[in-house]
Each structure stands twice: as C-alpha cells, then as structure tokens.
Scaffold this motif. Sequence first.
Motif, short mmCIF file in Angstrom:
data_model
loop_
_atom_site.label_atom_id
_atom_site.label_comp_id
_atom_site.label_asym_id
_atom_site.label_seq_id
_atom_site.Cartn_x
_atom_site.Cartn_y
_atom_site.Cartn_z
N THR A 213 20.01 -6.92 24.19
CA THR A 213 19.58 -8.25 24.94
C THR A 213 18.09 -7.95 25.66
N LYS A 214 17.41 -8.92 25.38
CA LYS A 214 16.03 -8.90 25.81
C LYS A 214 15.55 -9.90 26.92
N TRP B 262 15.56 -15.42 27.27
CA TRP B 262 16.33 -14.53 26.99
C TRP B 262 17.02 -14.49 25.43
N LEU B 263 17.11 -13.56 24.89
CA LEU B 263 17.72 -13.57 23.60
C LEU B 263 18.30 -11.95 23.36
N ILE C 213 20.03 -13.16 15.28
CA ILE C 213 19.24 -13.25 16.62
C ILE C 213 19.82 -14.39 17.41
N GLN C 214 20.29 -14.01 18.51
CA GLN C 214 20.82 -15.26 19.22
C GLN C 214 19.81 -15.71 20.64
N PHE C 215 19.41 -17.10 20.47
CA PHE C 215 18.33 -17.41 21.35
C PHE C 215 19.24 -18.15 22.51
N LYS D 237 4.26 -18.56 24.00
CA LYS D 237 4.82 -17.59 23.15
C LYS D 237 5.00 -16.41 23.65
N PHE D 238 5.87 -15.49 22.80
CA PHE D 238 5.90 -14.04 23.22
C PHE D 238 6.26 -13.39 21.96
N ASP D 239 6.00 -11.98 22.18
CA ASP D 239 6.20 -11.04 20.88
C ASP D 239 7.43 -10.08 21.26
N THR D 240 8.17 -9.62 20.37
CA THR D 240 9.15 -8.70 20.80
C THR D 240 9.49 -8.02 19.70
#
Length: 442
Positions: free
Chosen positions: A127-128, A145-146, A53-55, A118-121
């Motif tokens: 890429t999101k 973005w992650l 996971i890339q933040f 916060k958010f959920d995915t």
Amino acid sequence: MPVNLKNPVQSMANVIEQLHTSVQAAKKAAHVERIQSAAQQFGIDTKYVDLVIQFIGASGIPKMDVVGSADPSSVIPNTQSPVWNEVWRVKKVPTSATLSVVVKDKDVGAVIDDHIGKFDTSISQGTKEAEIQGPMGMRNRGTFWLKIESTPSSGESEIPYSFDGPVHYSCHRSPTVGALANLRDTRLYTTWKIYIKGVPKIFGEQVQPWNRNYRAAQAIFQGLASAAVRSGIQAGHRMLYARTVSNGFGAIHTPADVMALMRGGVGSTSDAHRVKPAVYTYVIAEDDDSLRFSETGAAFFVDFASKHALHSNCAESVRYSGEFHPRPVGGWQHFSDDIADDAVEWELVFDNNSGTYAPDAALLPKVKEIMELNFPGIRVVVHSHDDAALKESVEACRAYAIAKRGVTEHELQPHAAEGEETLCHRVSGKKPRIAAAILPGV
C-alpha cells in the motif's frame, strides 16, 4: 461546476497534459527497447511481473476554480476527497518500471479536463501514499493512496505492459440532447466507449487505413477543403466523447453486463428494459484500442460525411470498423417477446461494413477472437459485408424493431426533426434548418 476564470498558471495544464501523454508513450516504447537491448548485450534475463493495481482514493485535492470544488472522480463528483477503489490489471511489467499517475479535474461543460497534478511511484508490492505534484513545481496538490499486488509474470508470449482488464466502459450523451423535449429514444443520442484488452496481441501491428477509393473518405482526408471537414468532425467527436459527471460508467464481468448495454426502447414502455433489436456502427480505435459505437440511426450523424470517422476522431487508420447487432441464437425472425431476455442465449454479429476504412474481411476472425475475449459467455458471429447471411440477419433485426418495438422506418437511419439542433449545427454555430440533410457514408 460553473465555468469561471481560472488561475493563469492552470491555463497551461491542458498543454502539459498533452505533452505528458506523448512523453509517457515515448518513454514506454523506449523503456521496452532499452530492456531488450541490455538483455541481449549483457545476457541478462529480464524479470517481469503481473500487477494488480488498486486506485483507492485521494484527499486534499485543491479547488481548481474561483468557485466550486474539484470533481476529478467519476464515482463522487464535487468532492476534494474522491474514492475510486478501482482495480486495473497489467501483465508482463519489467520490475524496473515506474507507475505514473495523472490526476485531473472535470469541469461541467468543458471539453478538456484541468490538470491537477501527477506523481510517480515504484511498482513494488504494498500500500502506497503519494504526494500529488502540480505543474511547474507546485506542491501540496493532495495525497493519493493506492495498493499494488505483484506476482512473477507467467505469460512468455505476452506483450510487455499488456492491459488485462477489468473491461471498463463509459456512456456519453450528445450535448444537443438537453435541448430536446419528449424524446422517443435517448439511445439515438448516445455513444459508448469500451476499453477492451488483447488488441495488440491479437492484431499485432495491423491497422486499416482510410479507403482512398471512397468519395466520403476522400473529402475528409485529401484535397484543399479536407482540413475544414476534419476540423468539424473532430469538434463533434470531442463533444460526443467528452468526460462529464453525467456520463455512465461501469465494468463488464458477465454476459448480463454485456447485454445490459444493449437494452433500451421507445418511450417509457416495458420494451425500454429489453435488448433492443438495433444495428450499431463501431470502430476499434488505433490510439487507445477502445471499442466505440452507437446506433447506426443516431441523430448526431446527420450532416457528417462519415459515421466511422466521427467515432475515430478522423484517424487516418483504425484497428477495425464496421457494424454489429445483437440477436437471439436463431435470429430475430424466430424470436418472440413472450420469452424473457434472461432466458435467451444471445449472440453478437460483427461485420466489416465501413466505406471509410474498408477493413479486410480476412481479419474478421481476429475481431471474433477479441470480442469473445472481452465479452465472456457471449457468442460472436462474423460476416463479410457482402455475405447474404448478414443481409438476412440485419433485415430480420430491423423488421422486428418496426413490427414489435415501435421503431419507425426513418429512425433506422440518421435523422433530425424539423428545426432540431443537430450536433453539426452545434459544432458550426449555425442555426437549424427547416429540414436537416442526411449525407451518406459509413
């Protein structure tokens, strides 16, 4: 950032954050249990993946104070468009899992961070771009973005949701350090926290409870006055480990990265850039599996009943605790400053010297396994606290510090100069005394 009157809605953020943390932990445990139950009931083969996971960053983060900008990032403070570009690896994640991200604001001088949103995915690959949702239905808290890379899990023996690095660390200074002038060694006012991997797999459910036969531990964990003692130690812990924009941050990838944390010395001499012969007090915390440590002679230990309890935040149990010290292979007694540090093979010596928790010496091989997993290329040696070889190594370390590095005898133990404000004074609001007392207890 100046401390100013905040939006009343945001004053609930810290409570929400604590609830979120507790709920997430419960959800994770329940999710794993449901997966295992369904798999057994219906004969379903649960699919797992390993994630990278890339933040990446965020933009449009709102101002959280009447004056000033939000500064949620340890990389770039005082910005509403932080860039992290940090990568985390997690093994054996069920394909049905959801990634929850919490974004917080760091106020300089505040112990607890503000909750921005916060958010959920899903954990699907790619890429999101996600909209950050604020508390109590507030929207438009910014965009995040992650990027997620996903591969079929290869570790059958792995525990679900196993953190796999990188091994990140933070470096913290005692809040009293700013009031001091002409400091000989800032390391005596510094703590380190390393988020290590492999603890659940190696230790399993094993923890070390507080030592009921140790007087200092009894004062902290039992009796009518113990609540007040714990309250003071916990306040000190929060101050020591507060996340501020002045913290140092980094990651460990090589042996040089490990030994860089051990560098420091008295004053501005050339020794300040060398590995310091010093003994450290450490705990492996149960709540987040982090390695927390500081020099055993750290000034902020003065007047606290237990060094290890200060690091553990008065936890009733820890994964492990004790002391450790770096040394060149062969020991400090055979070392010479004529040899450059990068030409030396270094090792770390860990023990179980902790009266507060009295950890089982039989588990020292597990400590060795964990440290060698997280500190690649560093040899780790373990000894029981009553081992004669340990005593010889510690004495050689301290003797070298005094003879060759300008360390004084009293700096080997917690101490405070006359009239110096200690962390205990800061917590209690009392003025410094003529001479600060030092209570025994590890």
